[in-house]
Design a protein around this motif. Structure first.
Motif, PDB file in Angstrom:
ATOM      1  N   PHE A 344       0.776  -1.331   0.061  1.00 55.16           N
ATOM      2  CA  PHE A 344      -0.079  -0.098  -0.069  1.00 55.16           C
ATOM      3  C   PHE A 344       0.893   1.281  -0.173  1.00 55.16           C
ATOM      4  CE2 PHE A 344      -1.824   3.510   2.475  1.00 55.16           C
ATOM      5  CZ  PHE A 344      -3.066   3.702   1.825  1.00 55.16           C
ATOM      6  N   MET A 345       1.724   1.409   0.860  1.00 45.74           N
ATOM      7  CA  MET A 345       2.773   2.445   0.960  1.00 45.74           C
ATOM      8  C   MET A 345       3.365   2.813  -0.444  1.00 45.74           C
ATOM      9  SD  MET A 345       2.648   4.216   3.725  1.00 45.74           S
ATOM     10  CE  MET A 345       3.791   5.220   2.993  1.00 45.74           C
ATOM     11  N   SER A 347       2.413   1.827  -3.438  1.00 49.32           N
ATOM     12  CA  SER A 347       1.661   2.464  -4.443  1.00 49.32           C
ATOM     13  C   SER A 347       1.262   3.824  -4.165  1.00 49.32           C
ATOM     14  CB  SER A 347       0.448   1.362  -4.621  1.00 49.32           C
ATOM     15  OG  SER A 347      -0.254   1.439  -3.303  1.00 49.32           O
ATOM     16  N   TYR A 348       0.903   3.982  -2.905  1.00 47.93           N
ATOM     17  CA  TYR A 348       0.533   5.422  -2.501  1.00 47.93           C
ATOM     18  C   TYR A 348       1.551   6.435  -2.638  1.00 47.93           C
ATOM     19  CZ  TYR A 348      -0.692   9.226   0.619  1.00 47.93           C
ATOM     20  OH  TYR A 348      -0.907  10.541   1.134  1.00 47.93           O
ATOM     21  N   GLN A 349       2.842   5.847  -2.146  1.00 47.93           N
ATOM     22  CA  GLN A 349       3.928   7.045  -2.488  1.00 47.93           C
ATOM     23  C   GLN A 349       4.213   7.119  -3.754  1.00 47.93           C
ATOM     24  OE1 GLN A 349       4.996   8.761   0.126  1.00 47.93           O
ATOM     25  NE2 GLN A 349       5.300   7.883   2.068  1.00 47.93           N
ATOM     26  N   SER A 352       1.824   9.571  -5.120  1.00 51.38           N
ATOM     27  CA  SER A 352       1.862  10.885  -4.636  1.00 51.38           C
ATOM     28  C   SER A 352       3.196  11.601  -5.118  1.00 51.38           C
ATOM     29  CB  SER A 352       1.996  10.695  -2.968  1.00 51.38           C
ATOM     30  OG  SER A 352       2.242  12.094  -2.426  1.00 51.38           O
ATOM     31  N   SER A 411      -1.866   2.927 -11.501  1.00 56.23           N
ATOM     32  CA  SER A 411      -2.839   2.433 -10.580  1.00 56.23           C
ATOM     33  C   SER A 411      -3.478   1.050 -10.799  1.00 56.23           C
ATOM     34  CB  SER A 411      -3.901   3.315 -10.494  1.00 56.23           C
ATOM     35  OG  SER A 411      -3.610   4.698  -9.797  1.00 56.23           O
TER      36      SER A 411
END
Length: 431
Positions: A344-345, A347-349, A352, A411
């Motif tokens: 998760f981190m 993909s999110y980072q 971002s 994504s």
């Protein structure tokens, strides 16, 4: 039916917010990307005019030499507007005589009109005055502003320009924005495009690696500390996340600039003072990765710490009974169960960092020499804060639209590669 409508009513604020703050900006970005909008064109449409500087570009268009010459050597026509100006600036008797004998008549050159002004019963005697009086009757498009296409085409016909060139001149004279795909062609042609893409890739990979590894290190190391001490360390490392970006970068400036902490301490050992952030591109990238890395690592620390605390303590106690040391616990118990938080981190980072530029803007503004200019910062500079003064909204939107498509592609790739469907599915015991 009533309960469904009630549910939609409760969700309506969220739906409206998503439409206004997400879908609408994306839609406007798509629209702007296919236009040539800029400061010079405006965003509400434009008018029609040709100035002296633009005349130099006309020979490059499919315009006849006669048309170019006609625009450059405008004729002269005796009109009521010119006669009124002549009466105000020179003589009413001269204006009246000119009206009676020459109203509506045209002259190809200034010299012909000046000869008429000299031969009147009430002549204009001084040569300089005759030249100024002749200019009052000049018929020209140069420097004139026309609000509509119809007015401009009518002026072309009045000036005597060949109708074959009207379409080309109308398109050339329009100062407003138009639909175009040239922005994307220009992106493919500019040498800076590849450099910005490479800078962005390096920035994302280097900062993401630092975020994940350092965040894991902080989470695991504080997990084995006593509770109060661990909370104190987490609070300290969380400061970069909660500090305002301007204040946070200002602290780094104080730390790295030529009159800052590092330069002062190094000066005690005879090292000349220099800006440790902007001295070279390597220095700049190091500072950028650390500045963004500590911000991202603090978020990772909180998420990873929560995930580690969710691991059943019985597993850790059992491993200690079996003689496992701290490293073995981390390797065989903690890390295997951190898969989803790490994914998760990641993909999110990634998403971002791909679109973030505020810390780079505040720290280096893309310098030194554009060496730290990432794609998102290039979009900002192009559309909202460039050095040439002409803000290119359409071209900047094209930069941003590329990031939108890359974000969507990443994504989808993360969803498939990391198998998030498995994460969201029910536990097997409930199936």
């Amino acid at each position: 039916m009533t309960s469904r409508m009630l549910g939609i009513g409760f969700l309506s604020p969220a739906i409206i917010s998503v439409c206004i703050f997400f879908l609408l900006p994306v839609l406007l970005t798509v629209v702007f990307a296919f236009t040539n909008m800029s400061t010079s064109t405006g965003i509400m449409g434009g008018d029609y005019r040709i100035n002296t500087e633009q005349l130099r570009s006309l020979p490059d268009l499919d315009v006849s030499e006669a048309t170019v010459e006609r625009l450059e050597t405008a004729g002269f026509q005796i009109t009521e507007a010119g006669l009124t100006a002549l009466a105000d600036q020179f003589s009413k008797d001269t204006a009246e005589e000119l009206r009676e004998d020459y109203l509506g008549e045209t002259f190809e050159s200034r010299r012909d009109l000046e000869r008429v002004l000299k031969d009147l019963d009430e002549p204009i005697r001084r040569t300089r005055d005759r030249k100024e009086a002749a200019d009052l009757f000049a018929v020209t498009l140069i420097g004139e502003r026309f609000g509509t296409e119809e007015e401009f085409r009518a002026a072309l016909g009045t000036t005597g320009i060949d109708a074959v060139d009207h379409d080309v001149l109308t398109e050339f004279a329009y100062t407003g924005w138009t639909w175009t795909t040239d922005n994307f062609s220009l992106l493919m042609e500019l040498p800076s495009t590849l450099r910005y893409a490479a800078n962005t890739a390096f920035y994302v990979v280097a900062t993401l690696t630092f975020n994940i590894l350092f965040g894991l290190f902080l989470a695991i190391s504080t997990f084995y500390l006593p509770g109060r001490l661990a909370n104190t360390f987490r609070a300290i490392w969380f400061l970069p996340r909660i500090l305002p970006p301007v204040l946070y970068v200002l602290m780094w400036n104080w730390f790295t600039w030529d009159n800052g902490f590092i330069a002062t301490v190094m000066g005690w050992f005879g090292v000349p003072a220099k800006n440790w952030m902007m001295h070279t591109s390597t220095h700049a990238w190091t500072a950028i990765v650390l500045i963004n890395g500590f911000v991202g690592a603090s978020l990772g620390m909180i998420l990873f710490s929560s995930a580690i605390k969710a691991i059943p303590t019985s597993m850790l106690y059992a491993s200690e009974v079996d003689g496992a040391n701290r490293w073995q616990q981390v390797r065989y118990i903690i890390l295997p169960q951190m898969r989803w938080p790490i994914l998760f981190m990641t993909s999110y980072q990634t998403l971002s960092l791909l679109t973030s530029f505020e810390y780079i803007l505040l720290a280096t503004d893309g310098g030194p020499g554009r060496s730290t200019e990432v794609w998102a910062l290039a979009a900002f500079h192009t559309a909202l804060n460039n050095y040439g003064g002409n803000l290119q909204y359409g071209f900047g939107a094209a930069y941003a639209l590329v990031l939108v498509f890359i974000g969507i592609a990443l994504s989808v790739a993360y969803l498939r590669f990391f198998n998030f469907k498995e994460l969201l599915s029910k536990p097997r015991i409930e199936q």
